[in-house]
Design a protein around this motif. Sequence first.
Motif, PDB file in Angstrom:
ATOM      1  N   LEU A   1      15.337  10.608  -4.350  1.00 51.83           N
ATOM      2  CA  LEU A   1      14.937   9.900  -5.565  1.00 51.83           C
ATOM      3  C   LEU A   1      13.703   9.022  -5.359  1.00 51.83           C
ATOM      4  CD1 LEU A   1      18.445   8.853  -6.945  1.00 51.83           C
ATOM      5  CD2 LEU A   1      17.128  10.934  -7.364  1.00 51.83           C
ATOM      6  N   VAL A   2      13.143   9.026  -4.162  1.00 54.41           N
ATOM      7  CA  VAL A   2      11.933   8.242  -3.898  1.00 54.41           C
ATOM      8  C   VAL A   2      10.717   9.033  -4.366  1.00 54.41           C
ATOM      9  CG1 VAL A   2      10.466   7.245  -2.113  1.00 54.41           C
ATOM     10  CG2 VAL A   2      12.951   6.978  -1.975  1.00 54.41           C
ATOM     11  N   SER A   3       9.883   8.405  -5.175  1.00 56.16           N
ATOM     12  CA  SER A   3       8.732   9.071  -5.778  1.00 56.16           C
ATOM     13  C   SER A   3       7.649   9.401  -4.750  1.00 56.16           C
ATOM     14  CB  SER A   3       8.140   8.159  -6.869  1.00 56.16           C
ATOM     15  OG  SER A   3       6.884   8.627  -7.290  1.00 56.16           O
ATOM     16  N   ASP A   4       7.069  10.597  -4.887  1.00 56.46           N
ATOM     17  CA  ASP A   4       5.908  10.955  -4.064  1.00 56.46           C
ATOM     18  C   ASP A   4       4.756  10.001  -4.323  1.00 56.46           C
ATOM     19  OD1 ASP A   4       7.254  13.108  -2.977  1.00 56.46           O
ATOM     20  OD2 ASP A   4       6.423  14.571  -4.379  1.00 56.46           O
ATOM     21  N   ARG A   5       4.702   9.462  -5.531  1.00 58.98           N
ATOM     22  CA  ARG A   5       3.628   8.521  -5.876  1.00 58.98           C
ATOM     23  C   ARG A   5       3.767   7.212  -5.116  1.00 58.98           C
ATOM     24  NH1 ARG A   5       3.939   7.468 -11.846  1.00 58.98           N
ATOM     25  NH2 ARG A   5       6.179   7.693 -11.472  1.00 58.98           N
ATOM     26  N   LEU A   6       4.967   6.932  -4.630  1.00 62.70           N
ATOM     27  CA  LEU A   6       5.168   5.749  -3.785  1.00 62.70           C
ATOM     28  C   LEU A   6       4.846   6.060  -2.333  1.00 62.70           C
ATOM     29  CD1 LEU A   6       6.129   2.865  -3.283  1.00 62.70           C
ATOM     30  CD2 LEU A   6       8.471   3.730  -3.246  1.00 62.70           C
ATOM     31  N   LEU A   7       5.241   7.221  -1.870  1.00 61.18           N
ATOM     32  CA  LEU A   7       5.053   7.583  -0.467  1.00 61.18           C
ATOM     33  C   LEU A   7       3.583   7.665  -0.066  1.00 61.18           C
ATOM     34  CD1 LEU A   7       7.841  10.289  -0.029  1.00 61.18           C
ATOM     35  CD2 LEU A   7       7.792   7.995   0.978  1.00 61.18           C
ATOM     36  N   ILE A   8       2.691   7.909  -1.015  1.00 64.26           N
ATOM     37  CA  ILE A   8       1.270   7.978  -0.660  1.00 64.26           C
ATOM     38  C   ILE A   8       0.742   6.621  -0.214  1.00 64.26           C
ATOM     39  CG2 ILE A   8       0.823   9.924  -2.207  1.00 64.26           C
ATOM     40  CD1 ILE A   8      -0.465   7.976  -4.156  1.00 64.26           C
ATOM     41  N   HIS A   9       1.485   5.549  -0.472  1.00 56.64           N
ATOM     42  CA  HIS A   9       1.065   4.214  -0.051  1.00 56.64           C
ATOM     43  C   HIS A   9       1.633   3.834   1.313  1.00 56.64           C
ATOM     44  CE1 HIS A   9      -0.744   3.477  -3.920  1.00 56.64           C
ATOM     45  NE2 HIS A   9       0.387   3.737  -4.535  1.00 56.64           N
ATOM     46  N   ALA A  10       2.338   4.769   1.953  1.00 52.04           N
ATOM     47  CA  ALA A  10       2.930   4.478   3.256  1.00 52.04           C
ATOM     48  C   ALA A  10       1.867   4.438   4.345  1.00 52.04           C
ATOM     49  CB  ALA A  10       3.977   5.544   3.599  1.00 52.04           C
TER      50      ALA A  10
END
Length: 278
Positions: free
Chosen positions: A63-72
Amino acid sequence: MLDWLKSLLVRRGHFAALDAADFPDFAPGSVWLVGAGPGAPGLISLLGYHALGQAEVIFYDALVSDRLLIHANPRAQKIFAGKRGGKPSPKQADITLQLIDWARKGKRVLRLKGGDPFVFGRGGEEAGALFRANLKFRIVPGISSGLGGLAYAGIPVTHRETNHAVIFLTGHDETGDVSPLDWPSIAKAAPVIVMFMAVKHLNTIVQKLLAAGRDPTDRLAIVSNAASPQQTVVETTLAAASDLADVPTPAIVVVGPVSAYRDALDWYTGPARENSFG
């Protein structure tokens, strides 16, 4: 702190104030269990973003958005640890063992969960295993989909004109069967019932609530893919819910009068959008 976040805050004159917040160190050999919130990447906390930029190994849920993971952290190793009903999924015991193994290797380990780690997220089980392994860990709360997801649908969980109580429950147990709850008591305990992971057994749950005396005309709404561009909302009644088919998941089900406020409060996809920031 993330470089892009520093830059943004410097431009807006907020860097000094946030720097004074003195974010805790993400120490090597520790595990942070972080709630990512529902859908929209902006719903994660600043402390969660801090962890995302520091982590060396990230275990992330479905449920974690790919749009969030790009900020990792671009150098971080990302490991999918999502569990979805009816699909091949990593076993919880294996996920927990990997968290322990990577932390013992001295890595900064981030367990990134949709919603809040302690709301039907098994964060308590994982944290307990870390404690028994004598590893340092931190819990970073997130916005539960049962709150934030409904807010994106224009549904307040409480409203003083309709309810002063709400029940949160999960629709299935650890085996995948319908939750063995005291449904007759739940049916009468609060005007509003918010259900996680309930679509699979929705027909059974509806029949249990009706058999316990819940009003057949009670409102029922299902918010699918909450706080994302794919969000959809279906509104019906408790008695008619059995007629629904092919409801997208993940979804939050809410029973009770509060979904009526969508007519005025649906700021994300509905008429009220014209009066919001979009």
